[in-house]
Scaffold this active site. Structure first.
Site, PDB file in Angstrom:
ATOM      1  N   HIS A 157       0.850  -1.182   0.000  1.00  0.00           N
ATOM      2  CA  HIS A 157       0.000   0.000   0.000  1.00  0.00           C
ATOM      3  C   HIS A 157       0.886   1.231   0.000  1.00  0.00           C
ATOM      4  O   HIS A 157       1.976   1.225   0.556  1.00  0.00           O
ATOM      5  CB  HIS A 157      -0.883   0.001   1.255  1.00  0.00           C
ATOM      6  CG  HIS A 157      -2.030   0.946   1.144  1.00  0.00           C
ATOM      7  ND1 HIS A 157      -3.237   0.578   0.595  1.00  0.00           N
ATOM      8  CD2 HIS A 157      -2.161   2.245   1.487  1.00  0.00           C
ATOM      9  CE1 HIS A 157      -4.060   1.609   0.608  1.00  0.00           C
ATOM     10  NE2 HIS A 157      -3.423   2.644   1.150  1.00  0.00           N
ATOM     11  N   SER A 215      -7.629   3.793   8.081  1.00  0.00           N
ATOM     12  CA  SER A 215      -8.105   3.524   6.728  1.00  0.00           C
ATOM     13  C   SER A 215      -7.252   2.447   6.055  1.00  0.00           C
ATOM     14  O   SER A 215      -7.772   1.465   5.513  1.00  0.00           O
ATOM     15  CB  SER A 215      -8.051   4.848   5.945  1.00  0.00           C
ATOM     16  OG  SER A 215      -8.129   4.623   4.570  1.00  0.00           O
ATOM     17  N   ARG A 242     -13.705  12.429   3.679  1.00  0.00           N
ATOM     18  CA  ARG A 242     -12.444  13.099   4.064  1.00  0.00           C
ATOM     19  C   ARG A 242     -11.867  13.871   2.890  1.00  0.00           C
ATOM     20  O   ARG A 242     -11.321  14.961   3.048  1.00  0.00           O
ATOM     21  CB  ARG A 242     -11.411  12.053   4.535  1.00  0.00           C
ATOM     22  CG  ARG A 242     -11.657  11.562   5.946  1.00  0.00           C
ATOM     23  CD  ARG A 242     -10.789  10.352   6.255  1.00  0.00           C
ATOM     24  NE  ARG A 242      -9.380  10.610   6.104  1.00  0.00           N
ATOM     25  CZ  ARG A 242      -8.479   9.692   5.696  1.00  0.00           C
ATOM     26  NH1 ARG A 242      -8.857   8.464   5.435  1.00  0.00           N
ATOM     27  NH2 ARG A 242      -7.220  10.011   5.588  1.00  0.00           N
ATOM     28  N   ASP A 286     -14.883   2.450   5.346  1.00  0.00           N
ATOM     29  CA  ASP A 286     -13.753   3.226   4.837  1.00  0.00           C
ATOM     30  C   ASP A 286     -14.129   3.926   3.536  1.00  0.00           C
ATOM     31  O   ASP A 286     -13.733   5.067   3.301  1.00  0.00           O
ATOM     32  CB  ASP A 286     -12.517   2.349   4.627  1.00  0.00           C
ATOM     33  CG  ASP A 286     -11.350   3.194   4.115  1.00  0.00           C
ATOM     34  OD1 ASP A 286     -10.949   4.127   4.829  1.00  0.00           O
ATOM     35  OD2 ASP A 286     -10.886   2.963   2.988  1.00  0.00           O
TER      36      ASP A 286
HETATM   37  N1  URA Z   1      -4.509   5.568   1.619  1.00  0.00           N
HETATM   38  C1  URA Z   1      -5.616   5.071   2.228  1.00  0.00           C
HETATM   39  O1  URA Z   1      -6.055   3.969   1.928  1.00  0.00           O
HETATM   40  N2  URA Z   1      -6.217   5.775   3.147  1.00  0.00           N
HETATM   41  C2  URA Z   1      -5.798   6.978   3.524  1.00  0.00           C
HETATM   42  O2  URA Z   1      -6.398   7.560   4.391  1.00  0.00           O
HETATM   43  C3  URA Z   1      -4.666   7.506   2.901  1.00  0.00           C
HETATM   44  C4  URA Z   1      -4.023   6.779   1.945  1.00  0.00           C
END
Ligand code: URA
Length: 408
Positions: free
Chosen positions: A82, A183, A168, A161
């Site tokens: 990620h 998240s 957000r 999320d």
């Molecule tokens: N990547 C995500 O999945 N969530 C975030 O809040 C920021 C970056």
């Protein structure tokens, strides 16, 4: 219990109980808590932070808002990756095929753009026909069949999320470290990989601006991983200047394919190798140095490029039909000298205004537009040399992109 008391409590810097967090966040998904109330709570969290206990509770609430994926039917080690999001960050499209071509399974659920940072799913959608929404069964099948899969977070995986991330994005609450950690880690844990590598971006073009905050985020994500018995490794990478030379969805897919084809070696290539090496090292239990050699060989032998093409066609994408706008404005240097800096945030702001990102929840992305950097940091230029090219479609404007370049 009521939402106004909960917002007030966080505004007054007090720790919320698990029940209060459940009331607010589960209430939001049930539409009992309104957008404006959740926005206010998110802003209070952004300003006053969350304690570790609140973070652990929230990760659990997020995960339990939907299904989890069971990858036990897939043999071998599964390593997920990620990135916290940066400008021009198309590393997933590069590293997943490298790692998968070496026999390590890469199950990857990705997101859309957030703030001024692009999202892998938006990039993949610039490939005509590419299917980003897969069922759980399709996700597992593709992982078994070709060793990698990149798709949109399914509606049933951490649905909370999805809702909160979108809110957000348009309420200036993307930059909260605990909210980013919740998240990312809720999605990573719910999507079932054994090991997780996280690329934390720090700099002007990133959600996290400083190395100090990047370290706080890293430590928090590792603590969350420990709670769930997941091996989590993080690298912190710079995001002051754009990654690679393209910003904009189709442009970035084309650039990823060129890197995999071994035609380009730049800061994007270097970072992709670093991430891939870490994942290979985690997946095979070998040193980073040995893993790096394997990654380079996967590119040189075209194994990684072929895996990318296999993946695109498996998900029904027709890369030959991908369109980059033919309307362009070339921007020339107004000063001679060396390019000492290219401001990632400014480049991304321009690309977003051209239509490559979202400014409101409902904006539709134009995948054909973006910015191509003809010159990079360190290049010397003469007055009149083309430093970048704007690909536009509906909005014809250079948005003063020359300001993103420092020439000395
Ligand atoms: N990547 C995500 O999945 N969530 C975030 O809040 C920021 C970056």
């Amino acid at each position: 219990m009521n939402i106004i008391d909960i917002i007030n409590k966080k505004r007054n810097k007090l720790e919320l109980t698990r029940e209060e967090l459940e009331y607010a966040f589960n209430g939001y998904i049930k539409k009992e808590v309104k957008d404006y109330q959740m926005s206010s709570l998110l802003m209070a969290i952004c300003i006053n932070d969350l304690t570790d206990q609140e973070v652990f509770d929230l990760v659990d609430i997020f995960i339990k808002s939907g299904d989890t994926i069971d990858l036990s039917s897939v043999s071998g080690v599964k390593v997920d990756k990620h990135s916290t999001g940066g400008v021009g960050d198309k590393t997933t499209l590069i590293i997943a095929p490298i790692v998968a071509s070496l026999g390590i399974k890469v199950p990857k659920m990705s997101g859309r753009g957030l703030g001024y940072t692009g999202g892998t799913i938006d990039k993949l959608e610039s490939i005509p026909g590419f299917k980003v929404n897969l069922t759980k069964e399709e996700f597992v099948k593709e992982l078994n069949d070709i060793g990698m899969v990149v798709c949109s977070q399914t509606d049933s995986l951490v649905p909370l999320d999805k809702e909160i991330y979108t809110l957000r994005d348009v309420t200036a609450t993307v930059e909260s470290i605990p909210l980013i950690a919740v998240s990312i880690m809720s999605k990573k844990i719910a999507s079932g990989a054994d090991k997780i590598l996280i690329d934390i971006k720090a700099g002007k073009g990133a959600l996290v601006k400083t190395e100090h905050d990047a370290k706080l985020l890293r430590d928090l994500m590792i603590r969350i991983g420990n709670k769930y018995n997941k091996e989590v490794n993080c690298i912190i990478s710079n995001m002051d200047i754009p990654l690679g030379i393209c910003v904009g969805n189709a442009l970035e897919v084309a650039e990823a394919a060129e890197i995999l084809d071994g035609r380009v070696k730049n800061n994007l290539y270097d970072l992709s190798l670093e991430i891939a090496s870490n994942m290979i090292s985690m997946g095979k239990g070998i040193s980073i140095v040995a893993a790096r050699d394997e990654a380079i060989e996967a590119i040189n032998s075209k194994k990684a490029y072929n895996k990318f093409m296999e993946f695109v066609s498996y998900q029904k994408g027709d890369i030959e039909s991908m369109v980059i706008s033919d309307k362009k404005i070339e921007i020339a240097a107004t000063k001679s000298g060396i390019i000492t800096f290219i401001d990632a945030y400014k480049v991304s702001e321009v690309s977003c205004k051209l239509g490559s990102g979202r400014l409101t929840k409902d904006d539709v992305i134009d995948s054909t537009v973006g910015v191509f950097l003809n010159k990079q940091v360190g290049d010397s230029v003469q007055v009149g040399d083309i430093i970048c090219t704007i690909y536009y479609n509906k909005v014809k404007d250079d948005f003063d992109i020359a300001k993103a370049f420092t020439i000395q």
